[in-house]
Write a protein that holds these residues in place. Sequence first.
Motif, short mmCIF file in Angstrom:
data_model
loop_
_atom_site.label_atom_id
_atom_site.label_comp_id
_atom_site.label_asym_id
_atom_site.label_seq_id
_atom_site.Cartn_x
_atom_site.Cartn_y
_atom_site.Cartn_z
N MET A 1 0.85 -1.20 0.00
CA MET A 1 0.00 0.00 0.00
C MET A 1 0.88 1.25 0.00
N LYS A 2 0.57 2.18 -0.86
CA LYS A 2 1.35 3.41 -0.95
C LYS A 2 1.17 4.27 0.30
N VAL A 3 2.20 5.07 0.56
CA VAL A 3 2.14 5.96 1.74
C VAL A 3 0.98 6.93 1.61
N ARG A 4 0.75 7.40 0.40
CA ARG A 4 -0.35 8.34 0.19
C ARG A 4 -1.69 7.72 0.60
N THR A 5 -1.94 6.50 0.12
CA THR A 5 -3.20 5.81 0.47
C THR A 5 -3.27 5.52 1.95
N ARG A 6 -2.14 5.08 2.54
CA ARG A 6 -2.12 4.75 3.96
C ARG A 6 -2.41 5.98 4.81
N LEU A 7 -1.80 7.10 4.47
CA LEU A 7 -2.03 8.34 5.22
C LEU A 7 -3.49 8.78 5.10
N THR A 8 -4.03 8.67 3.89
CA THR A 8 -5.42 9.07 3.67
C THR A 8 -6.37 8.22 4.50
N LEU A 9 -6.15 6.90 4.48
CA LEU A 9 -7.01 6.00 5.25
C LEU A 9 -6.88 6.25 6.75
N LEU A 10 -5.66 6.46 7.22
CA LEU A 10 -5.47 6.73 8.64
C LEU A 10 -6.14 8.05 9.04
N PHE A 11 -5.97 9.07 8.18
CA PHE A 11 -6.59 10.36 8.43
C PHE A 11 -8.12 10.23 8.47
N THR A 12 -8.66 9.47 7.51
CA THR A 12 -10.11 9.26 7.46
C THR A 12 -10.59 8.48 8.67
N LEU A 13 -9.81 7.44 9.07
CA LEU A 13 -10.19 6.63 10.22
C LEU A 13 -10.22 7.45 11.50
N VAL A 14 -9.18 8.26 11.71
CA VAL A 14 -9.13 9.09 12.92
C VAL A 14 -10.29 10.09 12.93
N THR A 15 -10.54 10.70 11.77
CA THR A 15 -11.65 11.65 11.68
C THR A 15 -12.99 10.96 11.93
N ALA A 16 -13.16 9.74 11.38
CA ALA A 16 -14.40 8.98 11.58
C ALA A 16 -14.61 8.67 13.06
N MET A 17 -13.53 8.33 13.76
CA MET A 17 -13.64 8.04 15.19
C MET A 17 -14.06 9.29 15.96
N LEU A 18 -13.45 10.42 15.62
CA LEU A 18 -13.78 11.68 16.32
C LEU A 18 -15.23 12.10 16.04
N ILE A 19 -15.62 12.00 14.75
CA ILE A 19 -17.00 12.38 14.42
C ILE A 19 -17.98 11.42 15.07
N SER A 20 -17.63 10.12 15.11
CA SER A 20 -18.52 9.13 15.74
C SER A 20 -18.69 9.44 17.22
N PHE A 21 -17.58 9.76 17.86
CA PHE A 21 -17.66 10.10 19.28
C PHE A 21 -18.53 11.33 19.49
N TYR A 22 -18.33 12.33 18.63
CA TYR A 22 -19.12 13.55 18.74
C TYR A 22 -20.60 13.26 18.47
N GLY A 23 -20.89 12.46 17.42
CA GLY A 23 -22.26 12.15 17.07
C GLY A 23 -22.97 11.35 18.15
N VAL A 24 -22.27 10.34 18.72
CA VAL A 24 -22.86 9.54 19.80
C VAL A 24 -23.15 10.41 21.01
N ALA A 25 -22.19 11.31 21.33
CA ALA A 25 -22.40 12.20 22.48
C ALA A 25 -23.61 13.10 22.26
N ILE A 26 -23.75 13.65 21.04
CA ILE A 26 -24.90 14.52 20.73
C ILE A 26 -26.20 13.72 20.80
N TYR A 27 -26.18 12.49 20.23
CA TYR A 27 -27.41 11.69 20.19
C TYR A 27 -27.88 11.34 21.60
N TYR A 28 -26.98 10.85 22.42
CA TYR A 28 -27.39 10.43 23.76
C TYR A 28 -27.73 11.62 24.66
N SER A 29 -27.04 12.73 24.48
CA SER A 29 -27.41 13.91 25.27
C SER A 29 -28.78 14.43 24.84
#
Length: 451
Positions: A1-29
């Motif tokens: 896997m190219k570094v470009r693709t790996r960085l993009t996927l990692l960046f997307t994964l981290v962002t997805a985790m942060l947004i998921s945490f934010y969304g779950v917190a908003i939903y339950y609150s």
Amino acid sequence: MKVRTRLTLLFTLVTAMLISFYGVAIYYSSKEARETSFYTELKSEAVAKANLFFQGDLSEKEMHQLYKNNTQTLSEVQVAIYDSGFNLVYHDDSKVDYVKENTEMLSKIFKSKQLFFFLDDFQVAGIVYSHQGKQYAITAAAYDQYGYNSINHLLTISIVSFIIILVLIYLAGLFLSKKALSPAVKMVEQIKRINAGKLQLRLDESEEKGEFHELEKSFNQMLERLDHSFSTQKHFVSNISHELNTPLAAMTAELELALQKNYTQEEYQKIILNALTDVKNMSKLSGSLMDLAKASYDPAEISFSEIRIDEILMDSYAKIRKENPQYIIHLNIDPEMDEQKLIHRGNPYLLLVAFNNLIDNACKYASDGSCLIDVALVADHLSIQFINTGISISEKDQQNIFKPFYRAENSFNKKGYGIGLYLTQKIIDLHQARIQASSEENTTSFQILFT
């Protein structure tokens, strides 16, 4: 896997985790806020119905009719009133009883004064109401249709937004990583053009300071060293071939001449002696090359230990005198020197080779075949000087004398291969010391300074 693709996927994964945490917190609150708000409405509705029942002008029948009319247009709150004896006083619709109150439930309401809980999808609020000195337990139950619709709508919007945002972030990550890694792609394209025959090529160094600039700079410096190493190696091999070819050609000529006709015993002995001299010269050259190879090892692979410099000098003195009895060597060690200053970490064999070269070189070029070795302290550092008197070394030769296979102008009438001083400098460098040559008024000195 190219570094470009790996960085993009990692960046997307981290962002997805942060947004998921934010969304779950908003939903339950939001969910908790809806429940709390609806319990408050149920409590207000229970009090309002109780006030209307006990203090209003409406009859129970009219209140039942009002409840039925409201249930046709909205999710009306169903209220029931019980006295302290757990007897039903009023119920909006006893035939459709959502709560189905029992003695245990009413006891908890009287005991805790207010009670909030779920029955399936219905929320129930139970409170104690006082009227004319009597206490009543009032339950209010309803299904929060509007609240659930709002929460479900929020969940749907959140999921759709999450997917859209992830796609946009992935595309943005591809674009940004491509832009950020473009110098690396450019470097790879340039590196592919560099091979053993094109070591003179260099990477284009970007003007913008950063990690890639440092990488380009370091890579170019490595190419400089490789280019120099290859050039030196070519020069080295060329000189070795030349030096080996001379005695081999002489031996070949001598032996071919010996085969052409019969010679006397004395003549054969002379031919053999000449060939033997050439063999000894080749053996000496081979030994010098072997020592040079050892001095060129990685310093981490060379064995170092605590040694006494004066003992190595004495061994070198004895070896040179044994091989060349005509040499005159004077070893002068400052008698007031602290013995600890003579102890250094080093490789005994390599230092012996370096000292042998310097002593032999000094005696060979001295007018009287002598060498003075002076051991003293200079600025609290151990200094060893090898001094001889004879023909001086020119300034030009002093600048090049430590280069491989270099022969000074005054050395062409002496046997040698131009390896000794080059080898000596490499050995001295390995021992974290310095060597320098100076020559003036027919006096030549090589000084080693251990730091």
